[in-house]
Design a protein around this motif. Structure first.
Motif, PDB file in Angstrom:
ATOM      1  N   GLY A  67       0.783  -1.240   0.000  1.00  0.00           N
ATOM      2  CA  GLY A  67       0.000   0.000   0.000  1.00  0.00           C
ATOM      3  C   GLY A  67       0.806   1.277   0.000  1.00  0.00           C
ATOM      4  O   GLY A  67       0.275   2.337   0.360  1.00  0.00           O
ATOM      5  N   ALA A  68       2.065   1.223  -0.444  1.00  0.00           N
ATOM      6  CA  ALA A  68       2.887   2.432  -0.458  1.00  0.00           C
ATOM      7  C   ALA A  68       2.290   3.524  -1.330  1.00  0.00           C
ATOM      8  O   ALA A  68       2.455   4.714  -1.061  1.00  0.00           O
ATOM      9  CB  ALA A  68       4.307   2.096  -0.933  1.00  0.00           C
ATOM     10  N   GLY A  83      -6.958  -0.953  -3.861  1.00  0.00           N
ATOM     11  CA  GLY A  83      -5.700  -1.598  -4.215  1.00  0.00           C
ATOM     12  C   GLY A  83      -5.950  -3.027  -4.653  1.00  0.00           C
ATOM     13  O   GLY A  83      -6.808  -3.713  -4.088  1.00  0.00           O
ATOM     14  N   ILE A  84      -5.198  -3.483  -5.662  1.00  0.00           N
ATOM     15  CA  ILE A  84      -5.330  -4.852  -6.150  1.00  0.00           C
ATOM     16  C   ILE A  84      -3.959  -5.490  -6.205  1.00  0.00           C
ATOM     17  O   ILE A  84      -2.989  -4.882  -6.671  1.00  0.00           O
ATOM     18  CB  ILE A  84      -6.035  -4.895  -7.529  1.00  0.00           C
ATOM     19  CG1 ILE A  84      -6.161  -6.345  -8.019  1.00  0.00           C
ATOM     20  CG2 ILE A  84      -5.320  -4.036  -8.561  1.00  0.00           C
ATOM     21  CD1 ILE A  84      -7.011  -6.491  -9.264  1.00  0.00           C
ATOM     22  N   ASP A  85      -3.872  -6.731  -5.719  1.00  0.00           N
ATOM     23  CA  ASP A  85      -2.618  -7.477  -5.722  1.00  0.00           C
ATOM     24  C   ASP A  85      -2.977  -8.955  -5.591  1.00  0.00           C
ATOM     25  O   ASP A  85      -4.076  -9.288  -5.148  1.00  0.00           O
ATOM     26  CB  ASP A  85      -1.732  -7.047  -4.552  1.00  0.00           C
ATOM     27  CG  ASP A  85      -0.259  -7.349  -4.784  1.00  0.00           C
ATOM     28  OD1 ASP A  85       0.503  -6.419  -5.082  1.00  0.00           O
ATOM     29  OD2 ASP A  85       0.123  -8.531  -4.665  1.00  0.00           O
ATOM     30  N   PHE A  86      -2.057  -9.856  -5.966  1.00  0.00           N
ATOM     31  CA  PHE A  86      -2.382 -11.277  -5.834  1.00  0.00           C
ATOM     32  C   PHE A  86      -1.720 -11.924  -4.627  1.00  0.00           C
ATOM     33  O   PHE A  86      -1.924 -13.102  -4.359  1.00  0.00           O
ATOM     34  CB  PHE A  86      -2.079 -12.050  -7.113  1.00  0.00           C
ATOM     35  CG  PHE A  86      -0.617 -12.351  -7.387  1.00  0.00           C
ATOM     36  CD1 PHE A  86       0.403 -11.655  -6.779  1.00  0.00           C
ATOM     37  CD2 PHE A  86      -0.285 -13.342  -8.299  1.00  0.00           C
ATOM     38  CE1 PHE A  86       1.726 -11.944  -7.047  1.00  0.00           C
ATOM     39  CE2 PHE A  86       1.037 -13.645  -8.571  1.00  0.00           C
ATOM     40  CZ  PHE A  86       2.043 -12.953  -7.951  1.00  0.00           C
ATOM     41  N   SER A  87      -0.960 -11.150  -3.852  1.00  0.00           N
ATOM     42  CA  SER A  87      -0.325 -11.673  -2.653  1.00  0.00           C
ATOM     43  C   SER A  87      -1.189 -11.382  -1.430  1.00  0.00           C
ATOM     44  O   SER A  87      -1.389 -10.223  -1.057  1.00  0.00           O
ATOM     45  CB  SER A  87       1.061 -11.053  -2.452  1.00  0.00           C
ATOM     46  OG  SER A  87       1.554 -11.319  -1.156  1.00  0.00           O
ATOM     47  N   LEU A  91      -1.371  -7.859   0.864  1.00  0.00           N
ATOM     48  CA  LEU A  91      -2.661  -7.205   1.093  1.00  0.00           C
ATOM     49  C   LEU A  91      -2.985  -7.098   2.577  1.00  0.00           C
ATOM     50  O   LEU A  91      -3.597  -6.119   3.013  1.00  0.00           O
ATOM     51  CB  LEU A  91      -3.772  -7.967   0.371  1.00  0.00           C
ATOM     52  CG  LEU A  91      -3.808  -7.797  -1.149  1.00  0.00           C
ATOM     53  CD1 LEU A  91      -4.818  -8.764  -1.756  1.00  0.00           C
ATOM     54  CD2 LEU A  91      -4.144  -6.362  -1.549  1.00  0.00           C
ATOM     55  N   ALA A  92      -2.569  -8.085   3.352  1.00  0.00           N
ATOM     56  CA  ALA A  92      -2.809  -8.011   4.794  1.00  0.00           C
ATOM     57  C   ALA A  92      -2.071  -6.825   5.401  1.00  0.00           C
ATOM     58  O   ALA A  92      -2.620  -6.110   6.259  1.00  0.00           O
ATOM     59  CB  ALA A  92      -2.373  -9.317   5.469  1.00  0.00           C
TER      60      ALA A  92
END
Length: 239
Positions: A67-68, A83-87, A91-92
């Motif tokens: 989230g930087a 925000g979108i990410d696959f990790s 994300l946590a």
């Protein structure tokens, strides 16, 4: 390593021999204490450049990591930021740092949005996509934007051949290619696979109208070229 709060050499080695997703899950709790996090000067320069083009309503951080990039969207967007990410691990960390944002776990090569955002940003993610994968990424961001929406991301200029940076990035990419030749699953992270002309062509093919602005606050190489440019890819208003 890097700092007392950062990962150890052993932890980095375990990450390096994992998949991209698993590697970032492992690194997530200490990621912000490594040089891999997008530096604040890049975030600040991007915010300054985009502030002249806004305000925007809803914003998306593509491959958001921890989230930087969220403070950039918070300063520029009046509506919802996502925000979108696959990790799941990254994300946590992002959710803990920015609980008011929306977080989506998904593969950005199959973006699950359509006409939902006015601004999309991305920081330091292109190296995780092979050249053949960039079209799917850019086409997904294009679909996620509303007509007239903007996709913006900083991209470093190629350092001079006589510089330490040139040889360091070349050495890193060669090492990663060797690793991925002999070890599975692959860990895709390269510094030299996204030259600006190729990125420009892929953005154009996806339907964007791309331009760049020099982020002069980040300095110039010895030959005078800027160290970093901000790519501005606009989805046409009539699309």
């Amino acid at each position: 390593m890097f700092s007392p709060q950062g990962p150890s050499l052993r932890e980095l080695c375990v990450q390096a021999f994992s998949s991209v997703e698993r590697g970032y899950d492992l690194l997530a709790p200490k990621f912000d204490h490594t040089p891999f996090r997008t530096p604040e000067p890049i975030l600040a320069a991007t915010t300054q450049a985009l502030s002249k083009l806004g305000p925007f309503r809803d914003g998306l951080d593509v491959c958001c990591g921890t989230g930087a990039g969220m403070p950039v969207l918070q300063r520029l967007c009046r509506g919802q930021i996502t925000g979108i990410d696959f990790s799941a691990g990254m994300l946590a960390q992002a959710r803990s740092a920015h609980p008011d944002a929306t977080w989506v776990r998904a593969d950005v090569r199959a973006m699950p949005f359509a006409g939902a955002f006015d601004l999309a940003v991305s920081f330091g993610a292109l190296g995780h996509f092979l050249p053949a994968e960039r079209p799917a990424l850019f086409e997904g961001v294009y679909r996620a934007l509303r007509p007239g929406g903007l996709f913006a991301f900083p991209i470093g200029a190629s350092p001079p051949r006589t510089s330490v940076s040139h040889w360091a990035t070349l050495g890193f990419d060669l090492a990663m290619r060797a690793r991925n030749t002999v070890w599975r699953p692959p860990f895709v992270m390269y510094y030299r696979t996204s030259p600006l002309p190729a990125v420009h062509d892929d953005l154009t093919a996806a339907g964007f109208t791309p331009t760049t602005v020099d982020l002069t606050a980040l300095g110039r190489h010895r030959g005078g070229d800027p160290r970093c440019r901000l790519v501005l890819a606009r989805r046409p208003a009539d699309s």
